[in-house]
Design an enzyme around this catalytic site. Structure first.
Site, mmCIF file in Angstrom:
data_model
loop_
_atom_site.group_PDB
_atom_site.id
_atom_site.type_symbol
_atom_site.label_atom_id
_atom_site.label_comp_id
_atom_site.label_asym_id
_atom_site.label_seq_id
_atom_site.Cartn_x
_atom_site.Cartn_y
_atom_site.Cartn_z
ATOM 1 N N LYS A 1 0.876 -1.184 0.000
ATOM 2 C CA LYS A 1 0.000 0.000 0.000
ATOM 3 C C LYS A 1 0.906 1.225 0.000
ATOM 4 C CE LYS A 1 -1.941 2.994 2.048
ATOM 5 N NZ LYS A 1 -1.765 4.423 1.698
ATOM 6 N N GLY B 1 6.297 5.249 8.604
ATOM 7 C CA GLY B 1 5.458 6.441 8.614
ATOM 8 C C GLY B 1 5.489 7.083 9.994
ATOM 9 N N SER B 2 4.386 7.740 10.333
ATOM 10 C CA SER B 2 4.348 8.508 11.582
ATOM 11 C C SER B 2 4.230 7.592 12.801
ATOM 12 C CB SER B 2 3.168 9.477 11.558
ATOM 13 O OG SER B 2 1.955 8.753 11.481
ATOM 14 N N THR B 3 4.705 8.070 13.926
ATOM 15 C CA THR B 3 4.597 7.312 15.175
ATOM 16 C C THR B 3 3.129 7.141 15.558
ATOM 17 O OG1 THR B 3 6.802 7.962 15.906
ATOM 18 C CG2 THR B 3 5.254 7.310 17.626
ATOM 19 N N ILE C 1 0.445 6.750 13.582
ATOM 20 C CA ILE C 1 -0.176 5.650 12.822
ATOM 21 C C ILE C 1 0.522 4.321 13.147
ATOM 22 C CG2 ILE C 1 -0.768 4.787 10.518
ATOM 23 C CD1 ILE C 1 -2.398 7.236 11.374
ATOM 24 N N GLY C 2 1.820 4.376 13.367
ATOM 25 C CA GLY C 2 2.540 3.153 13.760
ATOM 26 C C GLY C 2 1.981 2.563 15.041
ATOM 27 N N GLU D 1 8.968 1.356 11.350
ATOM 28 C CA GLU D 1 10.052 2.324 11.169
ATOM 29 C C GLU D 1 9.390 3.693 11.212
ATOM 30 O OE1 GLU D 1 12.228 4.814 10.286
ATOM 31 O OE2 GLU D 1 12.558 4.141 8.218
ATOM 32 N N GLU E 1 8.756 16.004 15.978
ATOM 33 C CA GLU E 1 9.233 15.814 14.612
ATOM 34 C C GLU E 1 8.526 16.806 13.697
ATOM 35 O OE1 GLU E 1 8.178 12.162 12.274
ATOM 36 O OE2 GLU E 1 10.334 12.092 11.920
HETATM 37 P P1 NAI Z 1 1.215 8.665 7.923
HETATM 38 O O1 NAI Z 1 1.892 7.879 8.974
HETATM 39 O O2 NAI Z 1 -0.216 9.014 8.112
HETATM 40 O O3 NAI Z 1 1.334 7.900 6.496
HETATM 41 C C1 NAI Z 1 2.228 6.852 6.202
HETATM 42 C C2 NAI Z 1 1.486 5.729 5.496
HETATM 43 O O4 NAI Z 1 0.504 5.189 6.373
HETATM 44 C C3 NAI Z 1 0.728 6.153 4.238
HETATM 45 O O5 NAI Z 1 0.768 5.108 3.284
HETATM 46 C C4 NAI Z 1 -0.690 6.307 4.754
HETATM 47 O O6 NAI Z 1 -1.663 6.141 3.746
HETATM 48 C C5 NAI Z 1 -0.762 5.172 5.749
HETATM 49 N N1 NAI Z 1 -1.801 5.316 6.781
HETATM 50 C C6 NAI Z 1 -2.323 6.453 7.289
HETATM 51 N N2 NAI Z 1 -3.280 6.166 8.192
HETATM 52 C C7 NAI Z 1 -3.362 4.826 8.276
HETATM 53 C C8 NAI Z 1 -4.164 3.921 9.030
HETATM 54 N N3 NAI Z 1 -5.080 4.351 9.906
HETATM 55 N N4 NAI Z 1 -3.979 2.585 8.857
HETATM 56 C C9 NAI Z 1 -3.057 2.132 7.990
HETATM 57 N N5 NAI Z 1 -2.276 2.937 7.233
HETATM 58 C C10 NAI Z 1 -2.426 4.272 7.374
HETATM 59 O O7 NAI Z 1 2.073 9.983 7.676
HETATM 60 P P2 NAI Z 1 1.563 11.398 7.092
HETATM 61 O O8 NAI Z 1 0.246 11.747 7.666
HETATM 62 O O9 NAI Z 1 1.671 11.354 5.627
HETATM 63 O O10 NAI Z 1 2.689 12.379 7.643
HETATM 64 C C11 NAI Z 1 2.566 12.940 8.954
HETATM 65 C C12 NAI Z 1 3.888 12.939 9.676
HETATM 66 O O11 NAI Z 1 4.362 11.603 9.821
HETATM 67 C C13 NAI Z 1 5.030 13.660 8.984
HETATM 68 O O12 NAI Z 1 4.994 15.019 9.189
HETATM 69 C C14 NAI Z 1 6.208 13.008 9.658
HETATM 70 O O13 NAI Z 1 6.422 13.589 10.913
HETATM 71 C C15 NAI Z 1 5.775 11.566 9.852
HETATM 72 N N6 NAI Z 1 6.273 10.709 8.777
HETATM 73 C C16 NAI Z 1 7.377 9.921 9.012
HETATM 74 C C17 NAI Z 1 7.910 9.152 7.999
HETATM 75 C C18 NAI Z 1 9.115 8.306 8.198
HETATM 76 O O14 NAI Z 1 9.865 8.093 7.250
HETATM 77 N N7 NAI Z 1 9.339 7.739 9.359
HETATM 78 C C19 NAI Z 1 7.357 9.187 6.646
HETATM 79 C C20 NAI Z 1 6.160 9.975 6.516
HETATM 80 C C21 NAI Z 1 5.664 10.718 7.559
HETATM 81 MG MG MG Z 2 -1.579 10.682 8.306
#
Ligand code: NAI
Ligand code: MG
Length: 510
Positions: free
Chosen positions: A209, A262-264, A266-267, A284, A414
């Site tokens: 995804k 992704g974000s902590t 959602i993780g 991660e 962050e």
């Molecule tokens: P996010 O954590 O929401 O998105 C990352 C992935 O998770 C995307 O594919 C998204 O569609 C998916 N996702 C979102 N909600 C979900 C759920 N409930 N269940 C399963 N999958 C889900 O990150 P977002 O909102 O794009 O960015 C927000 C903040 O997260 C950024 O400002 C940054 O601080 C952090 N981030 C950290 C990353 C890293 O490399 N560790 C990468 C992207 C964001």
């Molecule tokens: Mg998000």
């Protein structure tokens, strides 16, 4: 559903002009213009609902493309396809050498497609084409080749047991099952390769995804995998939103292993879901990584290190050096050098030949980062460079703050943008305390030529990676991952293979 303000028609005109200006190849233009579907059981098709997601070009904010929006039902079909392909052994029981051959072929196809992928990535994410061409895609390629080689090197142990008649004990390493991979938008192609190739090397089938903002190179990866001979159903790609497609994947009982970057926030949510099915998990997550500059370090090199550590990919890097600790005697001299470099960085669309820093990925991320810049100002930071958005599109100027209190939000949270907060320290003990004063623990860097001091500090820092006189480079042979709120599990190295394998113990009576 929309993330930008531009209407579709003006969006197409704007991106068409951009493609003309930078002479985007016809093959790439027509790829972008396609009606991208989902890859399920070896076929590309529309989402069941027919819903689509707009994709925006970050330097203009214009609509550039659209992708299919998978619902839970689409995800279930993809997981079923993956499950069937595991059960009949078309990939999981293929000879390891055959899996290796197919994955090396995939790597060759990535290499042949490098320019196409780099341009696509730059347009989709906003990053400089030069970075995509010289760093991102080559990194992904090296990763793919390294992991392909592991397919033939997975083995267990044999040992004579102490029970009567000395039975033989053997451990077997078996593919864990269907892998659900959820990835972010900052390094879209690398993240896809980094999750998919090791899972395939281990003999797993995958449902990927991608992030809704940046799915185009993952779609391209799916096509290349098909051309390389990855059998139908072994790699499935479901583009869509996190709360719908992502969460349906996380909740599915037939997913044996989830790997998420992704974000902590959602993780954490995914972790709570995963435990209900005992789904194996790699997370991660975010970071607030310190860069520590000791007084003896080469200041020009350290200043360049800050540029690479926090302004690379416009700071949208999980391990970015967002906290800078400089030994007091060189603090002002280093900040002066950093400000000069930050002010000189050329902001431009990623495809512009002179682009040194591109826009952020989305309007939402730009707004998020500029909100933090305002918070920093309100918290009484001294603004050393930047501090504002720039132009149309999602640009934010490289920003350097100093003089913030350790408890301030800019020092603790962050930001995920081109914003660094500097502060000074006197002693090594003090900087260890400051650097470790975070719940994250992804990475850190130490800049010095004093080996004894570096060794002591590296031992005392709580982080998954400590760079010495570097910040941000990765290598497929070195495991990468976090302590604390930065998640758990490692990617890269043999450690990553473990995440896609179960160990079975075999007792063979004499
Ligand atoms: P996010 O954590 O929401 O998105 C990352 C992935 O998770 C995307 O594919 C998204 O569609 C998916 N996702 C979102 N909600 C979900 C759920 N409930 N269940 C399963 N999958 C889900 O990150 P977002 O909102 O794009 O960015 C927000 C903040 O997260 C950024 O400002 C940054 O601080 C952090 N981030 C950290 C990353 C890293 O490399 N560790 C990468 C992207 C964001
Ligand atoms: Mg998000």
């Amino acid at each position: 559903m929309s993330q930008g303000s531009a209407a579709p028609s003006s969006g197409e005109a704007l991106t068409g002009a951009l493609f003309d200006r930078y002479a985007v190849a016809p093959a790439i233009r027509s790829f972008i213009a396609r009606s991208h579907g989902l890859l399920v059981a070896g076929r590309w098709r529309e989402a069941l609902s027919g819903e689509r997601i707009d994709v925006f070009e970050p330097s203009s904010g214009a609509r550039m493309a659209s992708i299919a929006s998978a619902s839970a039902n689409d995800v279930h079909l993809a997981v079923d396809a993956a499950r069937r392909s595991m059960d009949d052994g078309r990939w999981s029981r293929l000879a390891p050498a055959e899996r290796e051959r197919v994955l090396l072929k995939l790597a060759d196809l990535i290499e042949a497609d490098l320019e196409f992928l780099a341009v696509l990535e730059s347009l989709d994410n906003g990053k400089p084409l030069t970075a995509a061409r010289e760093i991102d895609i080559p990194d992904a390629l090296r990763f793919a080749r390294y992991m392909a080689g592991w397919a033939t090197k997975i083995d267990g142990r044999a040992t004579t047991l102490s029970a009567p008649n000395a039975p033989l004990g053997v451990t077997l390493r078996e593919p864990v099952g269907v892998v659900g991979a959820i990835i972010p938008w900052n390094f879209p192609f690398n993240m896809a390769v980094q999750k998919v190739v090791p899972a395939l090397a281990a003999g797993c089938s995958v449902v990927l995804k991608p992030a809704e903002q940046t799915s185009l190179t993952a779609i391209r990866l799916g096509e290349l995998a098909q051309h390389a001979g990855v059998p139908d159903g072994v790699l499935n790609i479901v583009t869509g939103f996190g709360p719908t497609a992502g969460e349906a994947l996380a909740r599915h009982r037939e997913v044996a292993k989830l790997t998420f970057t992704g974000s902590t926030a959602i993780g954490t949510r995914i972790g709570q879901i995963a435990i209900q099915n005992m789904t194996r998990l790699t997370l991660e997550l975010g970071g607030k990584s310190p860069m520590i500059v000791l007084a003896d370090s080469d200041l020009d090199r350290a200043a360049q290190g800050v540029v690479e550590g926090i302004f690379y990919n416009a700071g949208q890097v999980c391990c970015a050096s967002s906290r800078l600790y400089v030994q007091e005697s060189v603090h002002d001299a280093l900040l002066e050098r950093i400000a000069t470099r930050a002010n000189a960085l050329r902001l431009a669309p990623g495809l512009a030949p002179d682009c040194e820093m591109g826009p952020l990925v989305s309007a939402r991320q730009r707004d998020r980062v500029s909100e933090y810049i305002e918070i920093g100002k309100a918290e009484g930071a001294q603004l050393v460079a930047g501090g504002e958005c720039a132009g149309t599109g999602y640009f934010v100027r490289p920003t350097v703050f100093s003089g913030l209190h350790p408890e301030s939000r800019v020092m603790r949270e962050e930001i995920f943008g081109p914003v660094v907060a500097a502060s000074s320290f006197r002693t090594d003990d003090e900087v260890v305390r400051l650097a470790n004063d975070t719940r994250y623990g992804l990475a850190a860097s130490i800049w010095s030529n004093d080996l004894a001091r570096v060794r002591r500090l590296a031992g005392a820092i709580r982080a998954g990676t400590v760079w010495v006189n570097a910040h941000n480079p990765v290598d497929p042979a070195l495991p990468f991952g976090g302590f604390g709120l930065s998640g758990f599990g490692r990617e890269g190295g043999p450690e990553q293979l473990d995440a896609y394998l179960e160990t079975k113990a075999l007792w063979i009576a004499a």
